[in-house]
Design a protein around this motif. Sequence first.
Motif: not given
Length: 80
Positions: A1-23
């Motif tokens: 799987m290339g780095t440009a592909q998303r994991l099938p089980m996490l297709p909509d997990a964005p990079a740069g998620t806000p800190r409040e959401i991560v917390q």
Amino acid sequence: MGTAQRLPMLPDAPAGTPREIVQRLQEESIKALTSTSVTERFASDGAVGGGRPPEEFAALIAQQQKLWSQVVKRAGIKAD
């Protein structure tokens, strides 16, 4: 799987998620990891749940990448 592909089980997990959401995700994960059903399942598998802050996990990953990149370089390991 290339780095440009998303994991099938996490297709909509964005990079740069806000800190409040991560917390919030961490807080909810800790609740799940300390629930009776999960701790009993982990115990039956000989495992222990985690739950450290994301910054500690990131530091661990960085430390492991540095360690293993040095091992690979010294051993002369090449990808086929």
